[in-house]
Design an enzyme around this catalytic site. Structure first.
Site, PDB file in Angstrom:
ATOM      1  N   HIS A 122      43.989  43.243  41.025  1.00 51.53           N
ATOM      2  CA  HIS A 122      43.618  42.095  41.732  1.00 51.53           C
ATOM      3  C   HIS A 122      43.921  40.812  40.851  1.00 51.53           C
ATOM      4  O   HIS A 122      43.541  40.098  40.159  1.00 51.53           O
ATOM      5  CB  HIS A 122      42.295  41.742  41.282  1.00 51.53           C
ATOM      6  CG  HIS A 122      41.350  40.873  41.605  1.00 51.53           C
ATOM      7  ND1 HIS A 122      40.114  41.362  42.927  1.00 51.53           N
ATOM      8  CD2 HIS A 122      41.516  39.530  42.319  1.00 51.53           C
ATOM      9  CE1 HIS A 122      39.574  40.414  43.484  1.00 51.53           C
ATOM     10  NE2 HIS A 122      40.127  39.512  43.280  1.00 51.53           N
ATOM     11  N   GLU A 151      30.723  38.826  42.505  1.00 51.38           N
ATOM     12  CA  GLU A 151      31.070  37.865  42.127  1.00 51.38           C
ATOM     13  C   GLU A 151      30.058  36.140  42.481  1.00 51.38           C
ATOM     14  O   GLU A 151      28.908  36.270  41.654  1.00 51.38           O
ATOM     15  CB  GLU A 151      32.483  37.618  42.412  1.00 51.38           C
ATOM     16  CG  GLU A 151      32.869  36.265  41.668  1.00 51.38           C
ATOM     17  CD  GLU A 151      34.244  35.758  41.797  1.00 51.38           C
ATOM     18  OE1 GLU A 151      35.028  35.394  41.719  1.00 51.38           O
ATOM     19  OE2 GLU A 151      34.273  35.867  43.551  1.00 51.38           O
TER      20      GLU A 151
END
Length: 370
Positions: free
Chosen positions: A24, A215
């Site tokens: 990521h 998130e």
């Protein structure tokens, strides 16, 4: 602060020298400050600072300001200098070189092509430019004795209306460097269910998907990523810890009650693309605290979740994979076996054929044994 390019050690071994896997990592979040300055000068882009060191500090301040608006301003700067073929190729090349310098042997770089066409590039030309830079970076790293492979993840913006177009683009380039599809952008109000056509396009082509979830939003975003988005990995996913209830604590022993979603993610070994520093900056772990020691990373790891360690945006967070691992070592007293486990989780979750994942796992084992 631990120097991102320093020589942090664990059990006497340089963390930087260990083989690593990065899943990521955003292209527009990984530029070198001096490159931003040079490209901005050539393109006539006005910068908040023209000295590379001061510009790096500006990115760090904006990103750790507690303001999402200020954080997003940083990407308007980097994207502004990534609008030409030459700019994209250079940024991609340096991106790969920096990963290799940090000991990464396999990486997946995600980026949103639709953000890089304002100067006249087509989507296809933008993807080709990035791939050219990746291959140049791989060659340069190989010449320097640092073998690395980097693949592209094409990102669609969940607040936009071009996700189906980006999905087709990803499928079209699957033999030319692209290994997966990503959805990013505001999680609240823009669920994957709103991008059903795009998800169907990559699904019918059996192109793997990772989706930002857990998130900026909570469990509903994770549930939608898995059920509506058919995600094989969770971009961040840190808030899956909201579905865990600590029942008792006795010293270091913790008894936890799992919710159905958390148990599914754990039992199915769905990789969590955790980025500790970024999670602090974005407020993703605000429910647990404001220090790295408060991050639920260790709880998730000890409970058997497929945790992976990532940088998210190296420029904005002034970090590297070495620094992220070094901070986790300092916070949770991890050893070499733990760091190896994180790399093996990442290798197993890479969007590669199983034979290539097995080769990657062997390289990690050999590197840690050495």
């Amino acid at each position: 602060m631990i120097d991102p390019f320093g020589d942090a050690r664990v059990q006497g071994v340089s963390i930087r020298s260990l083989p690593k896997v990065s899943l990521h990592d955003h292209l527009d979040g990984g530029l070198r400050p001096d490159t931003v300055v040079e490209l901005a000068d050539a393109a006539g882009v006005e910068l908040p600072e023209t000295d590379p060191a001061r510009l790096a500090s500006w990115f760090a301040r904006q990103s750790d300001s507690g303001s999402l608006v200020k954080y997003l301003e940083t990407f308007s700067v980097t994207n502004a200098v990534m609008q030409t073929r030459e700019g994209l190729t250079r940024v991609a090349r340096e991106f790969v070189e920096d990963l290799a310098e940090d000991g990464v042997i396999y990486g997946e770089v995600r980026w949103a092509p639709e953000l890089h066409v304002t100067a006249g590039l087509s989507l296809e030309e933008a993807v080709e430019a990035v791939q050219e830079g990746i291959e140049q970076g791989e060659d340069a790293a190989d010449d320097a004795g640092r073998g690395i492979r980097v693949s592209q993840l094409l990102t669609a913006l969940r607040q936009g209306d071009r996700s189906a177009e980006i999905a087709r683009l990803a499928v079209d380039f699957r033999e030319d460097g692209v290994v997966g599809f990503d959805l990013a952008g505001p999680e609240d109000g823009f669920p994957p269910s709103g991008h059903r056509e795009a998800i169907d396009i990559v699904g019918r082509a059996f192109l793997p998907t990772t989706i930002h979830a857990g998130e900026a939003a909570g469990l509903d975003s994770i549930r939608s990523a898995l059920l509506d988005g058919r995600a094989l990995r969770l971009g961040h996913g840190v808030r899956i810890a909201e579905d865990l209830e600590v029942v008792t604590r006795k010293g270091e022993e913790v008894r936890v009650r799992f919710g159905d979603l958390a148990r599914w993610v754990r039992d199915r070994e769905i990789p969590l693309e955790l980025a500790p520093t970024s999670n602090l900056h974005s407020g993703a772990i605000a429910a647990w605290g404001t220090q790295l020691e408060d991050h639920p990373f260790d709880l998730l790891y000890q409970l058997g979740f497929a945790v992976t360690v990532n940088t998210d945006n190296r420029l904005m967070s002034r970090t590297s994979l070495t620094r992220e691992l070094a901070q986790l070592v300092a916070a949770f007293d991890y050893g070499l076996d733990d760091l190896e486990a994180f790399q093996l989780n990442a290798a197993a979750g890479a969007f590669l054929p199983v034979e290539e994942r097995e080769e990657l796992i062997e390289l990690i084992g050999e590197g840690f044994d050495a």
